[in-house]
Design an enzyme around this catalytic site. Structure first.
Site, PDB file in Angstrom:
ATOM      1  N   ASN A  47       0.835  -1.203   0.000  1.00 14.09           N
ATOM      2  CA  ASN A  47       0.000   0.000   0.000  1.00 14.09           C
ATOM      3  C   ASN A  47       0.870   1.253   0.000  1.00 14.09           C
ATOM      4  O   ASN A  47       1.959   1.286   0.600  1.00 14.09           O
ATOM      5  CB  ASN A  47      -1.020   0.009   1.143  1.00 14.09           C
ATOM      6  CG  ASN A  47      -0.450  -0.257   2.514  1.00 14.09           C
ATOM      7  OD1 ASN A  47       0.575  -0.920   2.664  1.00 14.09           O
ATOM      8  ND2 ASN A  47      -1.113   0.256   3.528  1.00 14.09           N
ATOM      9  N   GLU A  49       0.253   5.152   0.717  1.00 21.50           N
ATOM     10  CA  GLU A  49      -0.715   6.136   1.215  1.00 21.50           C
ATOM     11  C   GLU A  49      -0.359   7.546   0.755  1.00 21.50           C
ATOM     12  O   GLU A  49       0.711   7.791   0.184  1.00 21.50           O
ATOM     13  CB  GLU A  49      -0.791   6.047   2.742  1.00 21.50           C
ATOM     14  CG  GLU A  49      -1.313   4.684   3.185  1.00 21.50           C
ATOM     15  CD  GLU A  49      -1.590   4.573   4.668  1.00 21.50           C
ATOM     16  OE1 GLU A  49      -1.121   5.429   5.466  1.00 21.50           O
ATOM     17  OE2 GLU A  49      -2.304   3.600   5.030  1.00 21.50           O
ATOM     18  N   CYS A  58      -4.031   0.702  -2.651  1.00 16.16           N
ATOM     19  CA  CYS A  58      -3.892  -0.556  -1.901  1.00 16.16           C
ATOM     20  C   CYS A  58      -2.817  -1.440  -2.534  1.00 16.16           C
ATOM     21  O   CYS A  58      -2.509  -1.326  -3.724  1.00 16.16           O
ATOM     22  CB  CYS A  58      -5.201  -1.330  -1.910  1.00 16.16           C
ATOM     23  SG  CYS A  58      -6.521  -0.583  -0.947  1.00 16.16           S
ATOM     24  N   GLU A  60      -2.905  -4.566  -3.437  1.00 11.36           N
ATOM     25  CA  GLU A  60      -3.365  -5.417  -4.546  1.00 11.36           C
ATOM     26  C   GLU A  60      -3.396  -4.626  -5.850  1.00 11.36           C
ATOM     27  O   GLU A  60      -3.010  -5.133  -6.909  1.00 11.36           O
ATOM     28  CB  GLU A  60      -4.769  -5.964  -4.252  1.00 11.36           C
ATOM     29  CG  GLU A  60      -4.862  -6.809  -2.988  1.00 11.36           C
ATOM     30  CD  GLU A  60      -5.241  -5.993  -1.759  1.00 11.36           C
ATOM     31  OE1 GLU A  60      -4.737  -4.860  -1.607  1.00 11.36           O
ATOM     32  OE2 GLU A  60      -6.037  -6.498  -0.951  1.00 11.36           O
ATOM     33  N   CYS A  91     -10.166  -5.152  -0.206  1.00 15.68           N
ATOM     34  CA  CYS A  91     -11.275  -4.197  -0.136  1.00 15.68           C
ATOM     35  C   CYS A  91     -12.092  -4.265  -1.431  1.00 15.68           C
ATOM     36  O   CYS A  91     -11.673  -4.867  -2.435  1.00 15.68           O
ATOM     37  CB  CYS A  91     -10.755  -2.782   0.100  1.00 15.68           C
ATOM     38  SG  CYS A  91     -10.059  -2.001  -1.373  1.00 15.68           S
ATOM     39  N   CYS A  94     -10.375  -3.063  -4.702  1.00 18.38           N
ATOM     40  CA  CYS A  94      -9.394  -4.032  -5.224  1.00 18.38           C
ATOM     41  C   CYS A  94     -10.080  -5.236  -5.838  1.00 18.38           C
ATOM     42  O   CYS A  94      -9.631  -5.776  -6.852  1.00 18.38           O
ATOM     43  CB  CYS A  94      -8.435  -4.460  -4.118  1.00 18.38           C
ATOM     44  SG  CYS A  94      -7.330  -3.128  -3.627  1.00 18.38           S
TER      45      CYS A  94
HETATM   46  N1  THU Z   1      -5.318  -1.664   2.272  1.00 19.55           N
HETATM   47  C1  THU Z   1      -4.713  -2.445   1.320  1.00 19.55           C
HETATM   48  O1  THU Z   1      -3.560  -2.193   0.933  1.00 19.55           O
HETATM   49  N2  THU Z   1      -5.421  -3.474   0.805  1.00 19.55           N
HETATM   50  C2  THU Z   1      -6.682  -3.805   1.162  1.00 19.55           C
HETATM   51  O2  THU Z   1      -7.287  -4.690   0.565  1.00 19.55           O
HETATM   52  C3  THU Z   1      -7.330  -3.120   2.275  1.00 19.55           C
HETATM   53  C4  THU Z   1      -6.661  -1.883   2.742  1.00 19.55           C
HETATM   54  C5  THU Z   1      -4.567  -0.529   2.825  1.00 19.55           C
HETATM   55  C6  THU Z   1      -5.078   0.814   2.404  1.00 19.55           C
HETATM   56  C7  THU Z   1      -4.594   1.701   3.538  1.00 19.55           C
HETATM   57  O3  THU Z   1      -3.278   2.143   3.263  1.00 19.55           O
HETATM   58  C8  THU Z   1      -4.547   0.778   4.746  1.00 19.55           C
HETATM   59  O4  THU Z   1      -4.631  -0.546   4.223  1.00 19.55           O
HETATM   60  C9  THU Z   1      -5.690   0.998   5.738  1.00 19.55           C
HETATM   61  O5  THU Z   1      -6.915   0.937   5.094  1.00 19.55           O
END
Ligand code: THU
Length: 135
Positions: A47, A49, A58, A60, A91, A94
């Site tokens: 991820n 941010e 994210c 994925e 999520c 994704c």
């Molecule tokens: N996140 C992912 O990288 N993948 C997911 O499927 C769910 C959430 C990350 C996004 C964000 O940086 C952190 O997790 C908290 O939501």
């Protein structure tokens, strides 16, 4: 293809390595993904941010983007590694992005304690919108 234990172990190691590269200064919630393709490649993502929060990518979706850029083939298996002792399932955003490339993709979610949950992508996003709706 049916994922073997050996391949899943390799994918989990790659996902955990990517997880350690996560840029997650806001949530501190580090995620790694490793996707196996039909070209026998393993492509990873973490991820990434952003201070605007909503522009966060994210793990994925970062991996999927890299598969496209690198012409790495069709994604077959996605292993996701989360930071909490419960398997991290992708999520909704994704799921939609991955569905574009293979509805039958194996999704194997891991928690920090190696707890595991297995899915087929289409079961995680039933009655989904896809390119067929545009024809
Ligand atoms: N996140 C992912 O990288 N993948 C997911 O499927 C769910 C959430 C990350 C996004 C964000 O940086 C952190 O997790 C908290 O939501």
């Amino acid at each position: 293809m049916q994922p073997t234990d050996d391949l899943i172990a390799r994918l989990l190691a790659a996902a955990r390595s990517a997880q350690s590269h996560a840029y997650a200064p806001y949530s501190k919630f580090r995620v790694g993904a490793a996707i196996y393709t039909d070209h026998d490649h393993i492509i990873t993502g973490c991820n990434v941010e952003n201070a605007s929060y909503s522009l966060t990518n994210c793990a994925e979706r970062v991996a999927i983007g890299r598969i496209i850029v690198e012409r790495a083939g069709t994604p077959l298996i996605c292993v996701v590694a989360g930071p909490k002792p419960v398997p991290l399932t992708p999520c909704g955003a994704c799921r939609q992005v991955m569905l574009e490339f293979n509805k039958q993709m194996h999704i194997i979610a891991f928690g920090s304690d190696d707890s595991r949950a297995d899915f087929i992508l289409r079961d995680l996003l039933p009655a989904s919108f896809d390119g067929d709706a545009l024809t």
